[in-house]
Design a protein around this motif. Structure first.
Motif, PDB file in Angstrom:
ATOM      1  N   GLY A 264       0.829  -1.217   0.000  1.00 55.23           N
ATOM      2  CA  GLY A 264       0.000   0.000   0.000  1.00 55.23           C
ATOM      3  C   GLY A 264       0.858   1.260   0.000  1.00 55.23           C
ATOM      4  N   VAL A 265       1.906   1.250   0.827  1.00 53.74           N
ATOM      5  CA  VAL A 265       2.814   2.406   0.872  1.00 53.74           C
ATOM      6  C   VAL A 265       3.454   2.604  -0.508  1.00 53.74           C
ATOM      7  N   TRP A 266       3.885   1.484  -1.112  1.00 55.85           N
ATOM      8  CA  TRP A 266       4.556   1.570  -2.428  1.00 55.85           C
ATOM      9  C   TRP A 266       3.604   2.166  -3.469  1.00 55.85           C
ATOM     10  N   VAL A 267       2.387   1.645  -3.515  1.00 55.68           N
ATOM     11  CA  VAL A 267       1.413   2.141  -4.498  1.00 55.68           C
ATOM     12  C   VAL A 267       1.132   3.629  -4.258  1.00 55.68           C
ATOM     13  N   GLY A 268       0.977   4.002  -2.978  1.00 61.03           N
ATOM     14  CA  GLY A 268       0.739   5.405  -2.643  1.00 61.03           C
ATOM     15  C   GLY A 268       1.875   6.288  -3.123  1.00 61.03           C
ATOM     16  N   LYS A 269       3.105   5.865  -2.840  1.00 58.81           N
ATOM     17  CA  LYS A 269       4.263   6.672  -3.238  1.00 58.81           C
ATOM     18  C   LYS A 269       4.392   6.732  -4.759  1.00 58.81           C
ATOM     19  N   HIS A 270       4.012   5.644  -5.397  1.00 62.26           N
ATOM     20  CA  HIS A 270       4.056   5.630  -6.869  1.00 62.26           C
ATOM     21  C   HIS A 270       3.138   6.727  -7.426  1.00 62.26           C
TER      22      HIS A 270
ATOM     23  N   ILE B 258       2.047   9.405  -5.792  1.00 62.38           N
ATOM     24  CA  ILE B 258       2.568  10.720  -5.394  1.00 62.38           C
ATOM     25  C   ILE B 258       3.660  11.165  -6.381  1.00 62.38           C
ATOM     26  N   SER B 259       4.501  10.206  -6.772  1.00 61.82           N
ATOM     27  CA  SER B 259       5.628  10.562  -7.647  1.00 61.82           C
ATOM     28  C   SER B 259       5.175  10.892  -9.064  1.00 61.82           C
ATOM     29  N   LYS B 260       3.901  10.576  -9.358  1.00 61.37           N
ATOM     30  CA  LYS B 260       3.413  10.814 -10.731  1.00 61.37           C
ATOM     31  C   LYS B 260       3.205  12.296 -11.029  1.00 61.37           C
ATOM     32  N   GLY B 261       3.093  13.102  -9.991  1.00 69.40           N
ATOM     33  CA  GLY B 261       2.961  14.534 -10.280  1.00 69.40           C
ATOM     34  C   GLY B 261       2.061  15.278  -9.340  1.00 69.40           C
ATOM     35  N   THR B 262       1.647  16.437  -9.780  1.00 72.12           N
ATOM     36  CA  THR B 262       0.848  17.318  -8.936  1.00 72.12           C
ATOM     37  C   THR B 262      -0.635  16.933  -9.029  1.00 72.12           C
ATOM     38  N   GLY B 263      -1.495  17.760  -8.429  1.00 75.42           N
ATOM     39  CA  GLY B 263      -2.922  17.455  -8.454  1.00 75.42           C
ATOM     40  C   GLY B 263      -3.246  16.535  -7.306  1.00 75.42           C
ATOM     41  N   ASP B 264      -4.513  16.202  -7.168  1.00 70.76           N
ATOM     42  CA  ASP B 264      -4.926  15.363  -6.057  1.00 70.76           C
ATOM     43  C   ASP B 264      -4.694  13.892  -6.394  1.00 70.76           C
ATOM     44  N   GLN B 265      -3.457  13.452  -6.186  1.00 67.33           N
ATOM     45  CA  GLN B 265      -3.097  12.070  -6.540  1.00 67.33           C
ATOM     46  C   GLN B 265      -3.803  11.057  -5.639  1.00 67.33           C
ATOM     47  N   PHE B 266      -4.153  11.473  -4.417  1.00 62.00           N
ATOM     48  CA  PHE B 266      -4.850  10.563  -3.508  1.00 62.00           C
ATOM     49  C   PHE B 266      -6.230  10.214  -4.081  1.00 62.00           C
TER      50      PHE B 266
ATOM     51  N   ASN C 248      -9.906   6.680  -6.910  1.00 61.06           N
ATOM     52  CA  ASN C 248     -10.826   6.517  -8.045  1.00 61.06           C
ATOM     53  C   ASN C 248     -10.412   5.359  -8.933  1.00 61.06           C
ATOM     54  N   ASP C 249      -9.096   5.205  -9.152  1.00 63.20           N
ATOM     55  CA  ASP C 249      -8.609   4.075  -9.951  1.00 63.20           C
ATOM     56  C   ASP C 249      -8.928   2.749  -9.261  1.00 63.20           C
ATOM     57  N   LEU C 250      -8.712   2.727  -7.941  1.00 56.11           N
ATOM     58  CA  LEU C 250      -8.995   1.494  -7.194  1.00 56.11           C
ATOM     59  C   LEU C 250     -10.488   1.160  -7.247  1.00 56.11           C
ATOM     60  N   LYS C 251     -11.310   2.225  -7.088  1.00 60.46           N
ATOM     61  CA  LYS C 251     -12.772   2.023  -7.134  1.00 60.46           C
ATOM     62  C   LYS C 251     -13.182   1.439  -8.477  1.00 60.46           C
TER      63      LYS C 251
ATOM     64  N   GLY D 263      -1.655   1.364   4.398  1.00 62.06           N
ATOM     65  CA  GLY D 263      -0.362   1.675   3.778  1.00 62.06           C
ATOM     66  C   GLY D 263      -0.483   2.858   2.826  1.00 62.06           C
ATOM     67  N   ILE D 264      -1.567   2.872   2.059  1.00 59.03           N
ATOM     68  CA  ILE D 264      -1.807   3.993   1.135  1.00 59.03           C
ATOM     69  C   ILE D 264      -1.965   5.289   1.930  1.00 59.03           C
ATOM     70  N   LEU D 265      -2.754   5.216   3.017  1.00 61.36           N
ATOM     71  CA  LEU D 265      -2.965   6.411   3.844  1.00 61.36           C
ATOM     72  C   LEU D 265      -1.647   6.905   4.441  1.00 61.36           C
ATOM     73  N   GLU D 266      -0.830   5.960   4.860  1.00 60.76           N
ATOM     74  CA  GLU D 266       0.482   6.309   5.432  1.00 60.76           C
ATOM     75  C   GLU D 266       1.321   7.068   4.390  1.00 60.76           C
ATOM     76  N   ALA D 267       1.309   6.561   3.165  1.00 61.14           N
ATOM     77  CA  ALA D 267       2.108   7.204   2.111  1.00 61.14           C
ATOM     78  C   ALA D 267       1.640   8.645   1.867  1.00 61.14           C
ATOM     79  N   PHE D 268       0.348   8.858   2.001  1.00 60.77           N
ATOM     80  CA  PHE D 268      -0.199  10.202   1.767  1.00 60.77           C
ATOM     81  C   PHE D 268      -0.260  11.033   3.062  1.00 60.77           C
TER      82      PHE D 268
END
Lengths: 191, 193
Positions: free
Chosen positions: B100-106, B108-116, B121-124, B165-170
């Motif tokens: 989850g942390v890895w996916v979150g950081k991935h 985040i690293s993609k750029g600006t905007g609301d990546q969370f 939305n992608d997961l949904k 893990g995703i929440l932790e990354a964000f």
């Protein structure tokens, strides 16, 4: 390819698709011409986004098949760790499950697609993102499959080989040769 | 396509010309491109979505692919998750959390905007096994609910750790968590920088 009328051009459409297009036009309450024009507009937008229509269409079909067959997404590292945990005592069970899953996929491809072998190749190329190379050669009455991956584990390779054997079985092919080693699968089958 | 027979239909000239140019640049005939598109429209219609949504789905698949997700049979996932959890509970939870942390950081690293929001939305969109996947955002607070009658006990716990893990990354701190078979409810607040 196209003929001109007043502000309009005539385009050729495959006769097989006319019923489907007519159904969409009835559902939306729009003319068939409008449906065609909307499709053209979408093609232009898709192209502006840097995609191509064939690719979008192929992905959609493959994902639809996965959805029907009970596929779900999981992070690949998580799947590797699950397999690693289960493998020592559950190898046979996993192999059976992957083979059976492959059979279902093979049967579905056979029923759903006009050219199931081509569909099978697309299926591997478009959904097994861990494969660097997929080769599916169709000869007179045999098929040769070769898959190469630099990231697949040994266990993952064996399970994918069993999955492909299952697909072949579902397509009514008999596997005559199945060789695999970490990251490499070579499989041959006959009708 | 089963037969090579064709019919002619009229469409706006400017659209036909533009589409024709695109087809040529991609190495297709206009006939081939239009027919691929109509096939896609028909398949999408059968699934109850529009062509535009089908194209959006395609973008999401590419994002999911780049985030290292892979496809597996749902029942097999639950079975293996159950066995792995029984055999090595702590290790399994750690693996899912780290994923989850890895996916979150991935993301985040993609750029600006609301990546969370993009990631959720992608997961949904592709959580086919979770018909109820709801994220609500109120300022720095979020509320996440995932429900599925099909989840096994172990899978629910592991998915919960993945989401944590995703929440932790964000940089979100979980303030409330309720996990039961097929049910995940979570509330979190953005940590102060």
């Amino acid at each position: 390819m196209t003929k001109r009328t007043k502000g309009k051009k005539l385009v050729y459409i495959s006769e097989n698709l006319i019923d489907g297009v007519a159904k969409i036009s009835r559902t939306r309450g729009e003319s068939i011409g409008k449906v065609i024009e909307d499709s053209l507009k979408e093609a232009i937008l898709v192209s502006q986004d840097g995609y191509d229509v064939k690719q979008v269409s192929d992905y959609f079909k493959v994902m639809q098949a996965h959805r029907v067959l009970g596929g779900v997404f999981v992070p690949s590292g998580v799947l590797d760790s699950l397999i690693e945990a289960v493998y020592p005592n559950g190898r046979e069970q996993l192999i059976t499950r992957f083979f059976e899953s492959g059979r279902w996929h093979g049967k579905y491809l056979k029923e759903r697609f006009e050219k199931p072998i081509e569909a099978f190749k697309s299926f591997l190329e478009l959904s097994r993102w861990d494969l660097n190379e997929v080769e599916v050669k169709e000869q007179a009455n045999s098929i040769k499959v070769r898959c190469v991956s630099t990231v697949l584990t040994r266990e993952g390779t064996e399970l994918l080989a069993k999955f492909i054997e299952g697909i072949m079985d579902g397509l009514s092919h008999k596997t005559t040769k199945a060789d695999f080693m970490k990251g490499l699968i070579v499989l041959e089958s006959e009708f | 396509m089963k037969s090579g027979r064709r019919k002619m239909l009229a469409a706006r000239e400017d659209l036909v010309d533009k589409a024709s140019k695109i087809a040529k640049s991609k190495g297709f005939t206009l006939f081939g491109m239009i027919n691929n598109l109509l096939e896609l429209s028909i398949s999408a219609e059968i699934m109850g979505i529009t062509l535009e949504e089908a194209v959006d789905n395609y973008s999401t698949i590419r994002a999911i692919k780049n985030a290292s997700f892979t496809l597996v049979l749902e029942s097999l996932l639950y079975d293996t998750a159950d066995i792995a959890y029984q055999r090595a509970k702590e290790k399994s939870l750690k693996t899912w959390f780290e994923a989850g942390v890895w996916v979150g950081k991935h993301y985040i690293s993609k750029g600006t905007g609301d990546q969370f929001a993009t990631l959720i939305n992608d997961l949904k969109a592709f959580s086919w096994n979770a018909p109820d996947f709801i994220l609500e955002m109120r300022g720095t607070e979020i509320s996440l609910r995932v429900l599925s009658p099909r989840f096994s006990d172990s899978y629910t716990l592991l998915l919960n750790r993945f989401l944590e893990g995703i929440l932790e990354a964000f940089a979100y701190a979980v303030t409330f968590s309720e996990v039961g078979k097929g049910t995940i409810r979570m509330e979190a607040v953005k940590k102060e920088a």
